[in-house]
Write a protein that holds these residues in place. Structure first.
Motif, PDB file in Angstrom:
ATOM      1  N   LEU A   1      43.086   9.238  83.042  1.00  0.00           N
ATOM      2  CA  LEU A   1      43.547  10.517  83.549  1.00  0.00           C
ATOM      3  C   LEU A   1      44.877  10.424  84.276  1.00  0.00           C
ATOM      4  CD1 LEU A   1      40.195  12.074  84.778  1.00  0.00           C
ATOM      5  CD2 LEU A   1      41.421  12.493  82.666  1.00  0.00           C
ATOM      6  N   ASP A   2      45.468   9.241  84.373  1.00  0.00           N
ATOM      7  CA  ASP A   2      46.779   9.115  84.993  1.00  0.00           C
ATOM      8  C   ASP A   2      47.814   9.841  84.154  1.00  0.00           C
ATOM      9  OD1 ASP A   2      45.932   7.617  87.130  1.00  0.00           O
ATOM     10  OD2 ASP A   2      46.433   5.693  86.215  1.00  0.00           O
ATOM     11  N   PRO A   3      48.704  10.578  84.802  1.00  0.00           N
ATOM     12  CA  PRO A   3      49.751  11.242  84.010  1.00  0.00           C
ATOM     13  C   PRO A   3      50.685  10.216  83.390  1.00  0.00           C
ATOM     14  CG  PRO A   3      50.128  11.521  86.358  1.00  0.00           C
ATOM     15  CD  PRO A   3      48.806  10.831  86.202  1.00  0.00           C
ATOM     16  N   GLN A   4      51.170  10.532  82.220  1.00  0.00           N
ATOM     17  CA  GLN A   4      52.058   9.632  81.502  1.00  0.00           C
ATOM     18  C   GLN A   4      53.495  10.100  81.691  1.00  0.00           C
ATOM     19  OE1 GLN A   4      50.868   6.867  79.627  1.00  0.00           O
ATOM     20  NE2 GLN A   4      49.151   7.409  80.919  1.00  0.00           N
ATOM     21  N   LEU A   5      54.236   9.427  82.546  1.00  0.00           N
ATOM     22  CA  LEU A   5      55.618   9.799  82.779  1.00  0.00           C
ATOM     23  C   LEU A   5      56.542   9.162  81.747  1.00  0.00           C
ATOM     24  CD1 LEU A   5      57.603  11.311  84.541  1.00  0.00           C
ATOM     25  CD2 LEU A   5      57.689   9.325  86.055  1.00  0.00           C
ATOM     26  N   PHE A   6      56.305   7.889  81.464  1.00  0.00           N
ATOM     27  CA  PHE A   6      57.123   7.164  80.500  1.00  0.00           C
ATOM     28  C   PHE A   6      56.219   6.518  79.461  1.00  0.00           C
ATOM     29  CE2 PHE A   6      59.492   6.905  84.521  1.00  0.00           C
ATOM     30  CZ  PHE A   6      60.641   7.557  84.148  1.00  0.00           C
ATOM     31  N   PRO A   7      56.595   6.574  78.195  1.00  0.00           N
ATOM     32  CA  PRO A   7      55.803   5.872  77.177  1.00  0.00           C
ATOM     33  C   PRO A   7      55.964   4.360  77.327  1.00  0.00           C
ATOM     34  CG  PRO A   7      57.736   6.871  76.178  1.00  0.00           C
ATOM     35  CD  PRO A   7      57.727   7.279  77.615  1.00  0.00           C
ATOM     36  N   ARG A   8      54.983   3.629  76.840  1.00  0.00           N
ATOM     37  CA  ARG A   8      55.077   2.166  76.829  1.00  0.00           C
ATOM     38  C   ARG A   8      55.880   1.756  75.604  1.00  0.00           C
ATOM     39  NH1 ARG A   8      50.415  -0.709  79.635  1.00  0.00           N
ATOM     40  NH2 ARG A   8      49.422   0.955  80.797  1.00  0.00           N
ATOM     41  N   ARG A   9      56.696   0.771  75.755  1.00  0.00           N
ATOM     42  CA  ARG A   9      57.509   0.264  74.651  1.00  0.00           C
ATOM     43  C   ARG A   9      56.708  -0.761  73.862  1.00  0.00           C
ATOM     44  NH1 ARG A   9      60.772   3.989  75.472  1.00  0.00           N
ATOM     45  NH2 ARG A   9      62.474   3.830  76.954  1.00  0.00           N
ATOM     46  N   ILE A  10      56.690  -0.613  72.557  1.00  0.00           N
ATOM     47  CA  ILE A  10      55.986  -1.552  71.694  1.00  0.00           C
ATOM     48  C   ILE A  10      56.822  -2.820  71.571  1.00  0.00           C
ATOM     49  CG2 ILE A  10      55.225  -1.972  69.318  1.00  0.00           C
ATOM     50  CD1 ILE A  10      54.488   1.007  69.178  1.00  0.00           C
ATOM     51  N   GLN A  11      56.201  -3.960  71.860  1.00  0.00           N
ATOM     52  CA  GLN A  11      56.877  -5.250  71.750  1.00  0.00           C
ATOM     53  C   GLN A  11      56.572  -5.930  70.411  1.00  0.00           C
ATOM     54  OE1 GLN A  11      59.053  -6.461  74.095  1.00  0.00           O
ATOM     55  NE2 GLN A  11      58.772  -4.465  75.051  1.00  0.00           N
TER      56      GLN A  11
ATOM     57  N   ALA B   1      39.101   4.624  61.907  1.00  0.00           N
ATOM     58  CA  ALA B   1      39.673   5.877  61.409  1.00  0.00           C
ATOM     59  C   ALA B   1      41.059   6.109  61.989  1.00  0.00           C
ATOM     60  CB  ALA B   1      38.749   7.031  61.780  1.00  0.00           C
ATOM     61  N   ASP B   2      42.002   6.331  61.142  1.00  0.00           N
ATOM     62  CA  ASP B   2      43.363   6.728  61.505  1.00  0.00           C
ATOM     63  C   ASP B   2      44.170   5.687  62.268  1.00  0.00           C
ATOM     64  OD1 ASP B   2      43.062   9.327  60.337  1.00  0.00           O
ATOM     65  OD2 ASP B   2      41.908   9.912  62.101  1.00  0.00           O
ATOM     66  N   ILE B   3      43.707   4.451  62.366  1.00  0.00           N
ATOM     67  CA  ILE B   3      44.486   3.431  63.071  1.00  0.00           C
ATOM     68  C   ILE B   3      45.633   2.990  62.172  1.00  0.00           C
ATOM     69  CG2 ILE B   3      44.497   1.121  64.086  1.00  0.00           C
ATOM     70  CD1 ILE B   3      41.558   1.548  64.823  1.00  0.00           C
ATOM     71  N   ALA B   4      46.865   3.211  62.636  1.00  0.00           N
ATOM     72  CA  ALA B   4      48.043   2.840  61.851  1.00  0.00           C
ATOM     73  C   ALA B   4      48.344   1.354  62.005  1.00  0.00           C
ATOM     74  CB  ALA B   4      49.248   3.665  62.279  1.00  0.00           C
ATOM     75  N   PHE B   5      48.228   0.846  63.240  1.00  0.00           N
ATOM     76  CA  PHE B   5      48.492  -0.565  63.521  1.00  0.00           C
ATOM     77  C   PHE B   5      48.065  -0.880  64.946  1.00  0.00           C
ATOM     78  CE2 PHE B   5      52.258   1.893  64.500  1.00  0.00           C
ATOM     79  CZ  PHE B   5      52.626   1.442  65.758  1.00  0.00           C
ATOM     80  N   LEU B   6      48.010  -2.152  65.273  1.00  0.00           N
ATOM     81  CA  LEU B   6      47.801  -2.602  66.642  1.00  0.00           C
ATOM     82  C   LEU B   6      49.153  -2.988  67.202  1.00  0.00           C
ATOM     83  CD1 LEU B   6      44.878  -3.026  65.438  1.00  0.00           C
ATOM     84  CD2 LEU B   6      44.626  -4.742  67.196  1.00  0.00           C
ATOM     85  N   ALA B   7      49.324  -2.841  68.502  1.00  0.00           N
ATOM     86  CA  ALA B   7      50.604  -3.170  69.119  1.00  0.00           C
ATOM     87  C   ALA B   7      50.372  -3.708  70.519  1.00  0.00           C
ATOM     88  CB  ALA B   7      51.499  -1.945  69.186  1.00  0.00           C
ATOM     89  N   SER B   8      51.298  -4.531  70.970  1.00  0.00           N
ATOM     90  CA  SER B   8      51.259  -4.993  72.355  1.00  0.00           C
ATOM     91  C   SER B   8      52.489  -4.461  73.074  1.00  0.00           C
ATOM     92  CB  SER B   8      51.211  -6.522  72.419  1.00  0.00           C
ATOM     93  OG  SER B   8      52.393  -7.081  71.897  1.00  0.00           O
ATOM     94  N   ASP B   9      52.338  -4.268  74.379  1.00  0.00           N
ATOM     95  CA  ASP B   9      53.475  -3.830  75.183  1.00  0.00           C
ATOM     96  C   ASP B   9      54.020  -5.020  75.971  1.00  0.00           C
ATOM     97  OD1 ASP B   9      51.638  -4.247  77.198  1.00  0.00           O
ATOM     98  OD2 ASP B   9      51.671  -2.195  77.950  1.00  0.00           O
ATOM     99  N   ASP B  10      54.918  -4.760  76.904  1.00  0.00           N
ATOM    100  CA  ASP B  10      55.535  -5.867  77.642  1.00  0.00           C
ATOM    101  C   ASP B  10      54.584  -6.578  78.594  1.00  0.00           C
ATOM    102  OD1 ASP B  10      55.382  -3.704  79.306  1.00  0.00           O
ATOM    103  OD2 ASP B  10      57.365  -3.972  80.189  1.00  0.00           O
ATOM    104  N   THR B  11      53.414  -5.990  78.891  1.00  0.00           N
ATOM    105  CA  THR B  11      52.421  -6.663  79.741  1.00  0.00           C
ATOM    106  C   THR B  11      51.464  -7.521  78.919  1.00  0.00           C
ATOM    107  OG1 THR B  11      50.793  -4.872  79.632  1.00  0.00           O
ATOM    108  CG2 THR B  11      52.486  -4.725  81.362  1.00  0.00           C
ATOM    109  N   GLY B  12      51.527  -7.387  77.593  1.00  0.00           N
ATOM    110  CA  GLY B  12      50.630  -8.134  76.721  1.00  0.00           C
ATOM    111  C   GLY B  12      49.366  -7.372  76.370  1.00  0.00           C
ATOM    112  N   ALA B  13      49.197  -6.164  76.913  1.00  0.00           N
ATOM    113  CA  ALA B  13      48.027  -5.350  76.587  1.00  0.00           C
ATOM    114  C   ALA B  13      48.103  -4.936  75.117  1.00  0.00           C
ATOM    115  CB  ALA B  13      47.962  -4.121  77.482  1.00  0.00           C
TER     116      ALA B  13
END
Length: 101
Positions: A4-14, A23-35
């Motif tokens: 429920l946290d507001p999203q101010l900035f999108p995460r950048r895909i690394q 269903a509908d999963i285009a791909f998996l991605a990690s961000d700069d934190t490794g999540a």
């Protein structure tokens, strides 16, 4: 970050990874934190990103546990990302549970 946290900035895909079953999963991605996030995009005229966002927010509001989510961005394109959560159940246990009447 909670769902429920507001999203101010999108995460950048690394990094991008091939999609898994889902269903509908285009791909998996990690961000700069490794999540790791399951990324979804609109397809075949369906507004998948908006639907995922609305359903996730509604589920959280009703008290259902949902994974953390974020808007993911790569080269100006945006995707809906659900954070991958590690399960303590093995794949065979999950398959057995999901396929048992």
């Amino acid at each position: 970050m909670t769902p429920l946290d507001p999203q101010l900035f999108p995460r950048r895909i690394q990094n991008r990874f091939p999609p898994t079953n889902g269903a509908d999963i285009a791909f998996l991605a990690s961000d700069d934190t490794g999540a790791i996030f399951y990324c979804k995009e609109d397809s075949n005229g369906r507004h998948v990103r908006a639907t995922e966002l609305i359903c996730t927010r509604l589920s959280s509001h009703l008290g259902f546990r949902t994974p953390a989510w974020s808007i993911m961005e790569e080269n100006g394109e945006t995707f809906f990302g659900s954070q991958h959560e590690i399960s303590s159940a093995g794949p065979f246990v999950v398959q057995d549970f999901l396929t048992t009447p």
